[in-house]
Design a protein around this motif. Structure first.
Motif, PDB file in Angstrom:
ATOM      1  N   GLY A   1    -103.562 -94.476 -61.428  1.00 41.33           N
ATOM      2  CA  GLY A   1    -103.686 -93.035 -61.478  1.00 41.33           C
ATOM      3  C   GLY A   1    -103.470 -92.395 -60.117  1.00 41.33           C
ATOM      4  N   VAL A   2    -103.297 -91.079 -60.151  1.00 39.15           N
ATOM      5  CA  VAL A   2    -103.145 -90.261 -58.955  1.00 39.15           C
ATOM      6  C   VAL A   2    -104.055 -89.062 -59.131  1.00 39.15           C
ATOM      7  N   SER A   3    -104.784 -88.706 -58.081  1.00 33.05           N
ATOM      8  CA  SER A   3    -105.654 -87.531 -58.148  1.00 33.05           C
ATOM      9  C   SER A   3    -105.620 -86.810 -56.806  1.00 33.05           C
ATOM     10  N   TYR A   4    -106.202 -85.617 -56.775  1.00 32.94           N
ATOM     11  CA  TYR A   4    -106.344 -84.909 -55.510  1.00 32.94           C
ATOM     12  C   TYR A   4    -107.431 -85.608 -54.696  1.00 32.94           C
ATOM     13  N   CYS A   5    -107.281 -85.553 -53.386  1.00 36.80           N
ATOM     14  CA  CYS A   5    -108.266 -86.165 -52.495  1.00 36.80           C
ATOM     15  C   CYS A   5    -108.595 -85.187 -51.375  1.00 36.80           C
ATOM     16  N   PRO A   6    -109.686 -84.422 -51.555  1.00 40.85           N
ATOM     17  CA  PRO A   6    -110.075 -83.512 -50.479  1.00 40.85           C
ATOM     18  C   PRO A   6    -110.501 -84.300 -49.240  1.00 40.85           C
ATOM     19  N   PRO A   7    -110.470 -83.664 -48.068  1.00 44.41           N
ATOM     20  CA  PRO A   7    -110.760 -84.385 -46.824  1.00 44.41           C
ATOM     21  C   PRO A   7    -112.111 -85.107 -46.823  1.00 44.41           C
ATOM     22  N   ASP A   8    -113.125 -84.525 -47.465  1.00 46.82           N
ATOM     23  CA  ASP A   8    -114.458 -85.149 -47.449  1.00 46.82           C
ATOM     24  C   ASP A   8    -114.580 -86.328 -48.426  1.00 46.82           C
TER      25      ASP A   8
ATOM     26  N   VAL B   1    -112.412 -88.928 -48.344  1.00 46.60           N
ATOM     27  CA  VAL B   1    -111.774 -90.092 -47.728  1.00 46.60           C
ATOM     28  C   VAL B   1    -112.860 -90.992 -47.151  1.00 46.60           C
ATOM     29  N   GLU B   2    -112.851 -92.263 -47.574  1.00 48.04           N
ATOM     30  CA  GLU B   2    -113.827 -93.246 -47.103  1.00 48.04           C
ATOM     31  C   GLU B   2    -113.279 -93.961 -45.864  1.00 48.04           C
TER      32      GLU B   2
ATOM     33  N   THR C   1    -113.112 -97.047 -45.351  1.00 46.31           N
ATOM     34  CA  THR C   1    -112.378 -98.258 -45.732  1.00 46.31           C
ATOM     35  C   THR C   1    -111.045 -97.959 -46.418  1.00 46.31           C
ATOM     36  N   ASP C   2    -110.755 -96.683 -46.659  1.00 49.77           N
ATOM     37  CA  ASP C   2    -109.495 -96.307 -47.316  1.00 49.77           C
ATOM     38  C   ASP C   2    -108.301 -96.572 -46.411  1.00 49.77           C
ATOM     39  N   ILE C   3    -107.171 -96.800 -47.039  1.00 58.58           N
ATOM     40  CA  ILE C   3    -105.901 -96.949 -46.331  1.00 58.58           C
ATOM     41  C   ILE C   3    -105.157 -95.637 -46.493  1.00 58.58           C
ATOM     42  N   THR C   4    -104.647 -95.099 -45.399  1.00 62.02           N
ATOM     43  CA  THR C   4    -103.931 -93.828 -45.442  1.00 62.02           C
ATOM     44  C   THR C   4    -102.453 -94.073 -45.167  1.00 62.02           C
TER      45      THR C   4
ATOM     46  N   ALA D   1    -101.103 -90.206 -48.630  1.00 58.67           N
ATOM     47  CA  ALA D   1    -101.578 -90.867 -49.844  1.00 58.67           C
ATOM     48  C   ALA D   1    -102.718 -91.777 -49.410  1.00 58.67           C
ATOM     49  N   VAL D   2    -103.859 -91.630 -50.046  1.00 59.74           N
ATOM     50  CA  VAL D   2    -105.054 -92.401 -49.705  1.00 59.74           C
ATOM     51  C   VAL D   2    -105.267 -93.450 -50.796  1.00 59.74           C
ATOM     52  N   VAL D   3    -105.520 -94.697 -50.373  1.00 63.56           N
ATOM     53  CA  VAL D   3    -105.705 -95.803 -51.314  1.00 63.56           C
ATOM     54  C   VAL D   3    -106.986 -96.528 -50.943  1.00 63.56           C
TER      55      VAL D   3
END
Length: 192
Positions: free
Chosen positions: A40-47, A49-50, A52-55, A63-65
């Motif tokens: 899936g794909v969703s919106y990711c607001p700045p707050d 982002v974890e 451990t995420d890959i940007t 794209a944040v994963v």
């Protein structure tokens, strides 16, 4: 890791203009590495982002994963296509249901990956599946059929003309044969 076409990048930029400033997209896999994996794909607001995420940087957005989804999004492609039916975003993730293994991995792991990524998705359309039972000392892959394949009159054709040809070609010099360990007795569990 993820390829996003120019048209999909432009589409995401247009969508993100209407979101909170500095928002990006998140690409993820629910139930990664299982037959029920969904991308899936969703919106990711700045707050959201974890640490451990890959940007991944793209043209006008990131794209944040999440770390758990990352190995299952190897070779994933996102596109935005327009045809006579309209426009749609497409996401192809060939490794979502099984983690990709490298060419140096043990034969059993490479066969298991092939079964999960290539063979079972084809059999699933008929309600079937196949599992690797063992690899014999003679280099024979012993498979167990299940679901709609169990009791199906076409299982020999599926094995010999489909699976065996595909596996022997991919594992040339490593596999000598592909055999079926399943007792194919028609019964209440079988599809006709």
């Amino acid at each position: 890791m993820i390829s996003i076409s120019d048209t999909a990048q432009a589409h995401f930029c247009k969508l993100l203009e209407k979101q909170e400033p500095d928002s990006n997209i998140r690409v993820f896999v629910v139930n990664p590495g299982t037959p029920s994996a969904e991308c899936g794909v969703s919106y990711c607001p700045p707050d959201a982002v974890e640490s451990t995420d890959i940007t991944l940087e793209f043209n006008g957005f990131d794209a944040v994963v999440d770390a758990e989804s990352a190995p299952f999004l190897s070779e994933a492609e996102i596109d935005f296509v327009t045809d006579q039916m309209g426009s749609q975003l497409t996401l192809k993730a060939p490794n979502a249901k099984a983690r990709k293994v490298d060419d140096g991995a043990p034969l059993e792991e490479r066969i298991q990956y092939m079964i999960e990524a290539e063979i079972n998705p084809q059999l699933a359309s008929h309600g079937g599946k196949v599992m690797l039972v063992e690899i014999t000392d003679k280099g024979e892959a012993i498979l167990q059929f299940g679901g709609g394949c169990n009791g199906c009159s076409m299982v020999d054709v599926t094995l010999k003309d489909g699976i065996e040809k595909q596996m022997l070609a991919q594992f040339s010099g490593e596999l000598t044969a592909v055999k079926d360990a399943t007792e194919h007795e028609a019964g209440e569990h079988s599809y006709y």
